[in-house]
Design a protein around this motif. Sequence first.
Motif, PDB file in Angstrom:
ATOM      1  N   GLU A  95       0.849  -1.196   0.000  1.00  0.00           N
ATOM      2  CA  GLU A  95       0.000   0.000   0.000  1.00  0.00           C
ATOM      3  C   GLU A  95       0.882   1.243   0.000  1.00  0.00           C
ATOM      4  OE1 GLU A  95      -3.273   0.083   2.747  1.00  0.00           O
ATOM      5  OE2 GLU A  95      -3.759  -2.037   2.412  1.00  0.00           O
ATOM      6  N   ILE A  96       0.644   2.099  -0.988  1.00  0.00           N
ATOM      7  CA  ILE A  96       1.394   3.356  -1.065  1.00  0.00           C
ATOM      8  C   ILE A  96       0.398   4.516  -1.037  1.00  0.00           C
ATOM      9  CG2 ILE A  96       3.314   2.361  -2.367  1.00  0.00           C
ATOM     10  CD1 ILE A  96       2.012   3.684  -4.892  1.00  0.00           C
ATOM     11  N   THR A  97       0.888   5.727  -0.864  1.00  0.00           N
ATOM     12  CA  THR A  97      -0.020   6.887  -0.844  1.00  0.00           C
ATOM     13  C   THR A  97       0.269   7.806  -2.035  1.00  0.00           C
ATOM     14  OG1 THR A  97       1.485   7.875   0.741  1.00  0.00           O
ATOM     15  CG2 THR A  97      -0.532   6.926   1.620  1.00  0.00           C
ATOM     16  N   GLU A  98      -0.711   8.669  -2.289  1.00  0.00           N
ATOM     17  CA  GLU A  98      -0.615   9.565  -3.441  1.00  0.00           C
ATOM     18  C   GLU A  98       0.666  10.398  -3.426  1.00  0.00           C
ATOM     19  OE1 GLU A  98      -4.862  11.261  -4.499  1.00  0.00           O
ATOM     20  OE2 GLU A  98      -4.726  10.907  -2.357  1.00  0.00           O
ATOM     21  N   GLY A  99       1.116  10.763  -2.239  1.00  0.00           N
ATOM     22  CA  GLY A  99       2.305  11.611  -2.113  1.00  0.00           C
ATOM     23  C   GLY A  99       3.504  11.037  -2.858  1.00  0.00           C
ATOM     24  N   LEU A 100       3.649   9.726  -2.785  1.00  0.00           N
ATOM     25  CA  LEU A 100       4.791   9.076  -3.447  1.00  0.00           C
ATOM     26  C   LEU A 100       4.728   9.290  -4.954  1.00  0.00           C
ATOM     27  CD1 LEU A 100       7.259   7.136  -3.290  1.00  0.00           C
ATOM     28  CD2 LEU A 100       5.658   5.262  -3.630  1.00  0.00           C
ATOM     29  N   LEU A 101       3.516   9.206  -5.517  1.00  0.00           N
ATOM     30  CA  LEU A 101       3.360   9.325  -6.964  1.00  0.00           C
ATOM     31  C   LEU A 101       3.548  10.759  -7.427  1.00  0.00           C
ATOM     32  CD1 LEU A 101       0.293   6.960  -7.459  1.00  0.00           C
ATOM     33  CD2 LEU A 101       2.728   6.409  -7.393  1.00  0.00           C
ATOM     34  N   LEU A 102       3.239  11.707  -6.524  1.00  0.00           N
ATOM     35  CA  LEU A 102       3.314  13.119  -6.908  1.00  0.00           C
ATOM     36  C   LEU A 102       4.673  13.734  -6.647  1.00  0.00           C
ATOM     37  CD1 LEU A 102      -0.206  13.973  -5.647  1.00  0.00           C
ATOM     38  CD2 LEU A 102       0.599  14.421  -7.957  1.00  0.00           C
ATOM     39  N   ASP A 103       5.483  13.035  -5.876  1.00  0.00           N
ATOM     40  CA  ASP A 103       6.793  13.564  -5.499  1.00  0.00           C
ATOM     41  C   ASP A 103       7.708  13.777  -6.688  1.00  0.00           C
ATOM     42  OD1 ASP A 103       6.968  14.327  -2.971  1.00  0.00           O
ATOM     43  OD2 ASP A 103       7.946  12.525  -2.190  1.00  0.00           O
ATOM     44  N   MET A 117      -5.276  13.746 -10.386  1.00  0.00           N
ATOM     45  CA  MET A 117      -5.390  12.332 -10.759  1.00  0.00           C
ATOM     46  C   MET A 117      -4.648  11.931 -12.018  1.00  0.00           C
ATOM     47  SD  MET A 117      -9.160  11.499  -9.431  1.00  0.00           S
ATOM     48  CE  MET A 117      -9.842  13.070  -9.820  1.00  0.00           C
ATOM     49  N   ALA A 118      -3.911  12.884 -12.611  1.00  0.00           N
ATOM     50  CA  ALA A 118      -3.181  12.569 -13.842  1.00  0.00           C
ATOM     51  C   ALA A 118      -2.236  11.384 -13.635  1.00  0.00           C
ATOM     52  CB  ALA A 118      -2.416  13.794 -14.317  1.00  0.00           C
ATOM     53  N   TYR A 119      -1.714  11.272 -12.403  1.00  0.00           N
ATOM     54  CA  TYR A 119      -0.750  10.200 -12.152  1.00  0.00           C
ATOM     55  C   TYR A 119      -1.345   8.809 -12.323  1.00  0.00           C
ATOM     56  CZ  TYR A 119      -2.995  10.143  -7.609  1.00  0.00           C
ATOM     57  OH  TYR A 119      -3.921  10.072  -6.608  1.00  0.00           O
ATOM     58  N   LEU A 120      -2.687   8.727 -12.237  1.00  0.00           N
ATOM     59  CA  LEU A 120      -3.330   7.409 -12.393  1.00  0.00           C
ATOM     60  C   LEU A 120      -3.064   6.823 -13.778  1.00  0.00           C
ATOM     61  CD1 LEU A 120      -6.788   7.836 -10.628  1.00  0.00           C
ATOM     62  CD2 LEU A 120      -4.806   6.522  -9.852  1.00  0.00           C
ATOM     63  N   LYS A 121      -2.808   7.699 -14.744  1.00  0.00           N
ATOM     64  CA  LYS A 121      -2.489   7.220 -16.094  1.00  0.00           C
ATOM     65  C   LYS A 121      -1.054   6.741 -16.191  1.00  0.00           C
ATOM     66  CE  LYS A 121      -3.299  10.826 -18.541  1.00  0.00           C
ATOM     67  NZ  LYS A 121      -3.421  11.692 -19.719  1.00  0.00           N
ATOM     68  N   ARG A 122      -0.186   7.370 -15.413  1.00  0.00           N
ATOM     69  CA  ARG A 122       1.249   7.103 -15.544  1.00  0.00           C
ATOM     70  C   ARG A 122       1.721   5.894 -14.759  1.00  0.00           C
ATOM     71  NH1 ARG A 122       4.583  10.924 -13.345  1.00  0.00           N
ATOM     72  NH2 ARG A 122       2.851  12.139 -12.530  1.00  0.00           N
TER      73      ARG A 122
END
Length: 281
Positions: free
Chosen positions: A151-159, A190-195
Motif C-alpha cells: 500500500e502506497i499513498t498519493e504523495g509518493l506518486l506526486l513527489d 489524478m493525472a498520475y493514475l495514467k502514468r
Amino acid sequence: AKKTGRNNFCFFNRQMLELAHQRMQLGNDLHDALGKGQLEVFYQPIIDVVSGRVVKAEALLRWRHPEWGMVPPDRFIPIAEETDLIQEIGAWVFREAADTVKRWNALSANQGQRQISVNMSPRQFTRGRGEQIIINYMQAYGLDPAHIAVEITEGLLLDNCPGVTQKLEKLRAAGIEISLDDFGTGYSAMAYLKRFNIDYLKIDQSFVRDLETDPGDRAIAEAIVVMAHRLGLKVIAEGVETEGQYALLAEAGCEYVQGYLFAKPMPVEAFLAFVNADAQK
Ligand code: C2E
Ligand code: CA
Ligand code: CA
Ligand code: CA
C-alpha cells in the motif's frame, strides 16, 4: 491583555517543549523497540463483497510501550520516517506479514486470491531499496508474490522522485500488487493514475463515514468506483462501520470492504482463528 498574551505564550511554549521532549524520548525508545520485541503487527480482515468471505488483510503496526501502553502508529511512524528507522521496521513488518500469510495458507487448501498488504512509507522507496528488499525476501522465502500487496499513498506518486516509477514497476513485474491508499484525501491530481500501473484504489474512510447521510460523499464514493473500473482497477473501501455503508458500497460496485463492521485489527493468533472460523462458515 498583554499579560494574558504573554502567559498564553509561555504556556504554549512549555507545551511545545513537552511535546518535543516526548517526541525525542519516543524516538530514543523506538530505536530499541524492535530488538526488545515491543513492536507487533496486527491484521485487519478485508472482505470480498461477492462471496462475503475474508480474502485479504492489512498489516498494521503496533507498539506496546512499557510506560505508555499502546502507542498508535500515527504517533511513531512519522518519527521512524524522520530517523530512517522506517527501513528496518518496514522490512520487519514485511517479514512478519509474509510469515502470517504462509500460516494462513497452511490452514486450508483453498488459497484463492488470499493476500496480505503492507503499508510502505515514501521514504522506503526514495531513500531505501524497499522494493528490492521485498523481492529478495519473497524469493528466498519461496512465497508466491500474489499473496503480498503493497500500500502506497498519493504523495509518493506526486513527489516526482526519480526512480519511483521503475521501482513500482519492478514490484509489479515480480508479481506483487499495489494499492493506492487514502485515495482522494491528499492532492487529488489524478493525472498520475495514467502514468502509474496500480491494482487497487482504497477509498479513504473520510468518504465512507457519512455515506448514508451526505449525498456529496456518496457521489464521490460512487464516482471513485466508476473511474477505478474504467481504469481497470479494483476498489477497497476502508472504515466501513455500518450495514448501511456496506450496502451502499456493494451497490456502487466496490469489490472489497474493510472496517470495524467486520473486524478490528487484531494480533496474529486471533486473526488466524478469525479466518479459520470464516472458512468454516
Ligand atoms: P491506514 O493505512 O489508512 O490504515 C487504516 C487505519 O484505519 C488503521 O489505523 C485502522 O486501524 C483504521 N480502521 C480500520 N477500520 C476502521 C473503521 O471501521 N473505523 C475507523 N474509525 N478506523 C478504522 P491504524 O492501525 O491506527 O493505522 C494508522 C496509520 O498508520 C495507517 O493508516 C498507516 O498510514 C500507518 N501505518 C500502520 N502500520 C504501518 C506500517 O507498518 N508501515 C507504515 N509505513 N505505516 C503504517
Ligand atoms: Ca493502509
Ligand atoms: Ca488508508
Ligand atoms: Ca491513513
